[in-house]
Design a protein around this motif. Structure first.
Motif, PDB file in Angstrom:
ATOM      1  N   ALA A  69       0.833  -1.203   0.000  1.00  0.00           N
ATOM      2  CA  ALA A  69       0.000   0.000   0.000  1.00  0.00           C
ATOM      3  C   ALA A  69       0.863   1.246   0.000  1.00  0.00           C
ATOM      4  O   ALA A  69       0.577   2.224  -0.698  1.00  0.00           O
ATOM      5  N   CYS A  70       1.953   1.216   0.759  1.00  0.00           N
ATOM      6  CA  CYS A  70       2.837   2.373   0.801  1.00  0.00           C
ATOM      7  C   CYS A  70       3.474   2.627  -0.558  1.00  0.00           C
ATOM      8  O   CYS A  70       3.543   3.772  -1.017  1.00  0.00           O
ATOM      9  N   SER A  71       3.928   1.571  -1.207  1.00  0.00           N
ATOM     10  CA  SER A  71       4.530   1.731  -2.528  1.00  0.00           C
ATOM     11  C   SER A  71       3.536   2.341  -3.508  1.00  0.00           C
ATOM     12  O   SER A  71       3.878   3.241  -4.285  1.00  0.00           O
ATOM     13  N   ALA A  72       2.284   1.863  -3.462  1.00  0.00           N
ATOM     14  CA  ALA A  72       1.263   2.389  -4.370  1.00  0.00           C
ATOM     15  C   ALA A  72       1.014   3.873  -4.116  1.00  0.00           C
ATOM     16  O   ALA A  72       0.907   4.676  -5.055  1.00  0.00           O
ATOM     17  N   MET A  74       3.018   6.063  -2.671  1.00  0.00           N
ATOM     18  CA  MET A  74       4.199   6.893  -2.898  1.00  0.00           C
ATOM     19  C   MET A  74       4.589   6.965  -4.369  1.00  0.00           C
ATOM     20  O   MET A  74       4.972   8.031  -4.858  1.00  0.00           O
ATOM     21  N   GLU A  75       4.481   5.832  -5.103  1.00  0.00           N
ATOM     22  CA  GLU A  75       5.127   5.742  -6.409  1.00  0.00           C
ATOM     23  C   GLU A  75       4.179   5.766  -7.604  1.00  0.00           C
ATOM     24  O   GLU A  75       4.644   5.736  -8.746  1.00  0.00           O
ATOM     25  N   ALA A  76       2.888   5.825  -7.378  1.00  0.00           N
ATOM     26  CA  ALA A  76       1.942   5.904  -8.493  1.00  0.00           C
ATOM     27  C   ALA A  76       2.145   7.210  -9.264  1.00  0.00           C
ATOM     28  O   ALA A  76       2.811   8.138  -8.792  1.00  0.00           O
ATOM     29  N   GLU A  77       1.555   7.256 -10.447  1.00  0.00           N
ATOM     30  CA  GLU A  77       1.678   8.464 -11.269  1.00  0.00           C
ATOM     31  C   GLU A  77       1.180   9.696 -10.527  1.00  0.00           C
ATOM     32  O   GLU A  77       1.724  10.795 -10.679  1.00  0.00           O
ATOM     33  N   ASP A  78       0.120   9.528  -9.725  1.00  0.00           N
ATOM     34  CA  ASP A  78      -0.408  10.637  -8.918  1.00  0.00           C
ATOM     35  C   ASP A  78      -0.056  10.440  -7.450  1.00  0.00           C
ATOM     36  O   ASP A  78      -0.782  10.859  -6.554  1.00  0.00           O
ATOM     37  N   GLY A  79       1.099   9.801  -7.193  1.00  0.00           N
ATOM     38  CA  GLY A  79       1.517   9.499  -5.836  1.00  0.00           C
ATOM     39  C   GLY A  79       2.257  10.643  -5.172  1.00  0.00           C
ATOM     40  O   GLY A  79       2.506  11.703  -5.761  1.00  0.00           O
TER      41      GLY A  79
END
Length: 250
Positions: A69-72, A74-79
């Motif tokens: 969940a943290c990776s999603a 932090m690192e998503a295009e709109d993260g």
């Protein structure tokens, strides 16, 4: 100071509420609209994405249920990382994998922002009263910068060393708490089956070598019949799994 808070679960919600009560301007993001509305009613602003939270805030706090969940977030295009810039600070308050934390922190540093890991320990009831303990991993200068916020959220703040150390200590202590809770539940069950007075049993354990933080807090919840410590079995499995993975890797 503008603080962004992402992840308003049991502990995260208590921490965000403490920031609001202490006069911080808080921008929030959570997938549950009902939880979001509750904090808007308390004066928080809501953002449409993790990136928007980061863009609106000087400090961004994540308190999420798993490393994935943290990776999603932090690192998503709109993260969050997409909204970071020099001078901003990311505080990771999730219970997470130390290596994953260090990896994401490197991406945060590449934006010019600073990173600290600050997982908390002590349970929801302590988070609600600002009496929670906080492990802080990261360089000393960043620690000194974020300390005023940390002392608003918790009574005991321990600088544990470089990035990764706090996450390792958090999964270690959660493993110990889980093992202790299992043994406490078994001991209380045997006491009940033996016909012992449960109030006397509680006090006997409390004043003995068998006492612990878990007994003093969670045994009361067991004995009052609710058994609700505001923590799910999924989170127990995640935390013990992180400790097991750490142990096996060493």
């Amino acid at each position: 100071m503008n603080i962004g808070f992402i992840g308003l679960g049991n502990v995260g919600g208590k921490l965000a509420g403490s920031l609001l009560r202490n006069g911080y301007h808080v921008t929030i993001r959570d997938l549950d609209p009902e939880i979001t509305r509750r904090f808007i009613d308390q004066g928080a602003a809501a953002a449409s994405s993790p990136r928007a939270v980061a863009e609106a805030s000087d400090m961004i706090i994540t308190c999420l249920p798993s490393p994935r969940a943290c990776s999603a977030v932090m690192e998503a295009e709109d993260g969050v990382i997409a909204g970071l810039s020099a001078g901003k600070v990311w505080l990771e308050m999730s219970t997470t994998d130390a290596q994953e934390l260090v990896r994401i922190a490197a991406r945060v540093a590449a934006t010019g922002a600073l990173a600290m890991e600050t997982p908390v320990s002590g349970g929801c009831h302590r988070a609600a009263t600002g009496n929670i303990s906080i492990f802080a991993g990261g360089d000393r200068d960043t620690f000194e910068r974020v300390l005023p916020v940390l002392t608003t959220l918790g009574r005991r703040v321990l600088h544990t060393g470089p990035l990764g150390t706090a996450s390792m200590l958090k999964v270690l202590t959660n493993y110990l708490a889980t093992a202790n809770l299992c043994s406490v539940a078994e001991a209380l069950t045997v006491a009940r089956k033996a016909g012992l007075d449960m109030n006397t049993t509680f006090e006997a354990i409390r004043i003995s070598s068998g006492n612990s933080f878990v007994h003093e807090t969670e045994s009361q919840v067991i004995l009052n019949g609710s058994r609700d410590i505001s923590f799910t079995m999924d989170l127990v499995l995640k935390d013990v799994g992180l400790f097991d993975a750490l142990a096996r890797s060493l």
